[in-house]
Scaffold this motif. Structure first.
Motif, short mmCIF file in Angstrom:
data_model
loop_
_atom_site.label_atom_id
_atom_site.label_comp_id
_atom_site.label_asym_id
_atom_site.label_seq_id
_atom_site.Cartn_x
_atom_site.Cartn_y
_atom_site.Cartn_z
N VAL A 327 -53.37 -72.35 -46.47
CA VAL A 327 -54.11 -72.07 -45.23
C VAL A 327 -53.48 -72.82 -44.06
N ASN A 328 -53.11 -74.07 -44.29
CA ASN A 328 -52.47 -74.87 -43.25
C ASN A 328 -51.18 -74.21 -42.77
N SER A 329 -50.35 -73.76 -43.70
CA SER A 329 -49.07 -73.15 -43.32
C SER A 329 -49.26 -71.82 -42.61
N VAL A 330 -50.23 -71.02 -43.07
CA VAL A 330 -50.49 -69.74 -42.41
C VAL A 330 -50.95 -69.97 -40.98
N LEU A 331 -51.84 -70.93 -40.77
CA LEU A 331 -52.27 -71.25 -39.40
C LEU A 331 -51.12 -71.75 -38.55
N ALA A 332 -50.21 -72.50 -39.17
CA ALA A 332 -49.04 -72.97 -38.42
C ALA A 332 -48.18 -71.81 -37.96
N MET A 333 -48.01 -70.81 -38.81
CA MET A 333 -47.20 -69.64 -38.45
C MET A 333 -47.84 -68.81 -37.35
N THR A 334 -49.17 -68.70 -37.41
CA THR A 334 -49.86 -67.87 -36.41
C THR A 334 -50.01 -68.58 -35.08
N ILE A 424 -55.94 -78.85 -35.54
CA ILE A 424 -56.96 -78.91 -36.61
C ILE A 424 -56.56 -78.15 -37.86
N ARG A 425 -55.36 -77.61 -37.94
CA ARG A 425 -55.02 -76.74 -39.07
C ARG A 425 -55.00 -77.50 -40.41
N ALA A 426 -54.55 -78.74 -40.45
CA ALA A 426 -54.51 -79.48 -41.72
C ALA A 426 -55.91 -79.76 -42.26
N PRO A 427 -56.82 -80.38 -41.48
CA PRO A 427 -58.17 -80.57 -42.02
C PRO A 427 -58.92 -79.26 -42.22
N LEU A 428 -58.62 -78.24 -41.40
CA LEU A 428 -59.29 -76.95 -41.58
C LEU A 428 -58.88 -76.31 -42.91
N GLY A 429 -57.61 -76.41 -43.28
CA GLY A 429 -57.18 -75.89 -44.58
C GLY A 429 -57.87 -76.60 -45.72
N LEU A 430 -58.01 -77.93 -45.60
CA LEU A 430 -58.72 -78.69 -46.64
C LEU A 430 -60.18 -78.31 -46.70
N LEU A 431 -60.79 -78.05 -45.53
CA LEU A 431 -62.19 -77.65 -45.49
C LEU A 431 -62.39 -76.29 -46.14
N VAL A 432 -61.49 -75.37 -45.90
CA VAL A 432 -61.59 -74.04 -46.52
C VAL A 432 -61.49 -74.15 -48.04
N ALA A 433 -60.52 -74.93 -48.53
CA ALA A 433 -60.38 -75.10 -49.97
C ALA A 433 -61.62 -75.76 -50.58
N THR A 434 -62.16 -76.76 -49.88
CA THR A 434 -63.36 -77.43 -50.38
C THR A 434 -64.55 -76.48 -50.42
N GLY A 435 -64.67 -75.65 -49.38
CA GLY A 435 -65.76 -74.68 -49.36
C GLY A 435 -65.67 -73.68 -50.49
N LEU A 436 -64.46 -73.23 -50.82
CA LEU A 436 -64.29 -72.30 -51.94
C LEU A 436 -64.67 -72.97 -53.26
#
Length: 552
Positions: A327-334, A424-436
């Motif tokens: 998720v972090n890398s995808v947000l970085a690309m976008t 915020i992409r790094a903590p957001l990726g961690l938050l998405v994984a935690t939510g799943l």
């Protein structure tokens, strides 16, 4: 009087431990000075010499006097069975084994490496601490004065120490060999003319650790132990530790392979640099993991389930980390069109972690397998789910705080440091994984409650009121069947004391029965209606059961 004796033992054994360590340090320092005399290591360190003399000549006699007083008291069975005596012997034994073994291996490594007279200091320390180890091993194995409480702790801790040393040495040796082969081929030059010396030194550590492990695991019977500490050590070191080593090594190795295929943005030598240690860690870790996993599967149901859940937890962390990084890398690309190679490298790291952790988690957790409605596995599964909820909540709170901090900094700052997504992409990726992770395990928890409710075993509370909190079971050679009955009937904690005569017949192998039925049936009937904080259960030599409520 009981409290006074406990405090007296605590002070006595703590003082004895300190004096023994002090005397050993002093003797090691004096012997080291004697061995290095006339070499370039010899020095005129007056304060160091004074310290060694004080430690040896004052601490040594005091330790001997105190030990003699303690040793005479051990004729009393109460002193011998004290927890303090068992703790002292176990602690001193492990410390002496650790210092002696590491200094012996350091000495051999220094001799192989040709480090001059530097090996003499390690050799001096190894002699002194080896003597301390032999002394405490003699006390531990003494037939009349050896500790009866915590008597198996040195065996368990010694096998763990040996395993750690062996695995570390084996990984280092294999890593050195692979690194010489891989990077040497990549550069078409020798990695180092002395690479074989480093490999041989690591092999010495691997051989020494293996010897220590074998001595405690095979010779001292560590493999046959069924105590709580032995089971915990098996799960935490043999399964959890080896699992972490294997998955980490496999993930890094796969990451290097993916970079070689899709992300050659660095020189080949730099790309291959982490491959050798990763492959070595995965190879050695998998051997240890499989070996201890097979042993765990032949133990009690609780140990089997514990091994599965620990493996599942390790793989779950790897899988969730992979999802978060993706998720972090995808947000970085976008968010940053020029992210380029950096985002691609990050994406490959997440993919490798996901590909390694996902299959292992699936095999260990078995999401399609129906949940068991009874047994030790049910409680272990509940504890696991609660632990996942708790850790997920902690991670979610921390990531939300970090996201909030980054957002406020972005909006309040006068100078822009990039886009908001970039911040915020790094903590957001961690938050998405935690939510799943939280969402899936919450659904599993609710499904388990539905299944248990349909089976008449609602998970909301215990089946019956808990009227007994602790059971002391005195049994023969096979106490496990009686322990299971106590757990099923009362849910109380069980402490097992084995009979010295070993004459209690047990449930599985006894031929003599009383008119009341098997020991299992007698025990279940006798425990019904008993209400006490502590209960003594004695399995006698004729197949009978005595249940005695205790005061206090």
């Amino acid at each position: 009087m009981s409290a006074q004796r406990t405090v007296r033992r605590l002070i006595t054994y703590a003082l004895l431990f300190a004096l023994v360590v002090t005397a050993a340090v002093g003797l090691g320092g004096l012997l080291g000075r004697l061995l290095v005399a006339g070499t370039e290591l010899a020095s005129d360190d007056v304060s160091g010499l004074a310290r060694s003399l004080a430690f040896a000549l004052i601490g040594g006699p005091l330790a001997a006097i105190l030990w003699w007083a303690v040793w005479r008291r051990l004729e009393d069975p109460e002193e011998r069975s004290a927890v303090g005596w068992g703790l002292y012997v176990a602690g001193a034994y492990l410390l002496a084994l650790l210092i002696a073994s590491t200094n012996v291996l350091n000495t051999l490594s220094a001799l192989i490496g040709g480090d001059g007279p530097g090996w003499r200091l390690s050799f001096a320390a190894s002699l002194v601490w080896a003597a301390v180890w032999v002394w405490h091993r003699w006390m531990w194995r003494h037939p009349r004065k050896g500790p009866t409480a915590l008597a198996d702790v040195p065996t368990v801790l010694g096998s763990v120490l040996g395993l750690v040393l062996a695995v570390g040495g084996a990984v280092s040796a294999l890593s050195t060999l692979l690194d010489a082969a891989l990077r040497g081929a990549a550069t078409e030059a020798s990695v180092g003319k002395q690479w074989w010396v480093s490999a041989l030194q690591s092999l010495v550590w691997a051989a020494g650790g293996t010897g220590i492990w074998w001595w405690h695991w095979k010779h001292d019977g560590g493999r046959k132990l069924r105590t709580g500490l032995a089971e915990v050590a098996l799960i935490t070191v043999g399964v959890l530790g080896a699992g972490v080593l294997t998955l980490a090594g496999s993930g890094v190795a796969l990451f290097v392979v993916l970079r070689l295929l899709f992300d050659r943005t660095e020189p080949l030598v730099l790309l291959l640099e982490p491959l050798a240690p990763a492959v070595a860690a995965a190879a050695i870790g998998s051997l240890v993991w499989v070996y201890h996993g097979n042993i765990a599967r032949r133990r009690s149901d609780a140990t089997v389930q514990g091994g599965r859940l620990v493996t599942s937890g390790v793989a779950l962390v790897a899988t969730a980390s992979g999802i978060g990084v993706i998720v972090n890398s995808v947000l970085a690309m976008t968010s940053t069109p020029l992210a380029g190679a950096g985002a691609r490298t990050l994406l490959l790291a997440g993919v490798s972690s996901l590909l390694v952790g996902g299959p292992v988690w699936w095999l260990a957790w078995r999401p399609l397998e129906p949940v068991a409605v009874a047994g030790a596995g049910l409680n272990a599964r509940r504890i696991y789910l609660v632990a996942v909820f708790g850790l997920s909540a902690v991670v979610a709170v921390v990531t939300l705080l970090v996201i909030g901090l980054r957002m406020f900094e972005f909006f309040l700052s006068d100078v822009s440091g990039g886009s908001l997504i970039e911040q915020i992409r790094a903590p957001l990726g961690l938050l998405v994984a935690t939510g799943l992770v939280f969402g899936y395990h919450f659904a599993v928890w609710r499904q388990d409650r539905t299944v248990l409710a349909a089976s008449g075993l609602a998970a909301a509370g215990p089946v019956r009121p808990r009227t007994i909190h602790r059971v002391i079971l005195v049994a023969g050679s096979d106490p496990e069947p009686l322990r299971r009955v106590i757990d099923e009937v009362t849910g109380a904690g069980v402490t097992v004391w084995k009979r010295a005569d070993g004459s209690a017949v047990g449930v599985a192998g006894g031929e003599e029965r009383r008119a009341g039925g098997t020991q299992e049936e007698q025990l279940a009937a006798a425990l019904e209606g008993v209400a006490a904080a502590r209960v003594l259960v004695v399995a006698d030599q004729h197949g009978g059961i005595d249940v005695i409520p205790l005061q206090g």
